[in-house]
Motif scaffolding. Sequence first.
Motif, PDB file in Angstrom:
ATOM      1  N   CYS A  31      -7.366  -1.129  -0.244  1.00  0.00           N
ATOM      2  CA  CYS A  31      -6.255  -1.720   0.935  1.00  0.00           C
ATOM      3  C   CYS A  31      -7.015  -2.268   2.073  1.00  0.00           C
ATOM      4  N   CYS A  55      -5.322  -0.471   5.398  1.00  0.00           N
ATOM      5  CA  CYS A  55      -5.926   0.562   6.321  1.00  0.00           C
ATOM      6  C   CYS A  55      -7.233   1.392   5.665  1.00  0.00           C
ATOM      7  N   HIS A  84       0.000   3.570   3.515  1.00  0.00           N
ATOM      8  CA  HIS A  84       0.670   3.074   4.695  1.00  0.00           C
ATOM      9  C   HIS A  84       1.706   2.122   4.692  1.00  0.00           C
ATOM     10  N   CYS A 121       0.853  -1.458   0.067  1.00  0.00           N
ATOM     11  CA  CYS A 121      -0.033  -0.104   0.068  1.00  0.00           C
ATOM     12  C   CYS A 121       0.888   1.333   0.151  1.00  0.00           C
TER      13      CYS A 121
HETATM   14 ZN   LIG Z   1      -3.130   0.897   3.227  1.00  0.00          ZN
END
Ligand SMILES: [Zn+2]
Length: 86
Positions: A58, A61, A40, A37
Amino acid sequence: MIKQEVIDKVLETARIEEVVGDFVDLKKRGTSLIGNCPFHHEKTPSFHVSVSKGIYKCFGCGVGGFPQICDGTGKVLLSRSDSLPG
Ligand SMILES: [Zn+2]
């Protein structure tokens, strides 16, 4: 302002895997593509791209949505969005 028809054309033309591929190293898994991702930090990929639906999500997150046009440049970018279609 960019005309809506131009935005539509870019979004039609831009393949999501190419757009996201600028940000994320994607690997194919089944009907989806997965990668780390960009929103994050993570070591195991939980960022999924659905080529058929043209969306990204994702599961680490919760970021997801469509790639969006950056106004003024016509460049397609990823952006945070909590709303997914359906
Ligand atoms: Zn993420």
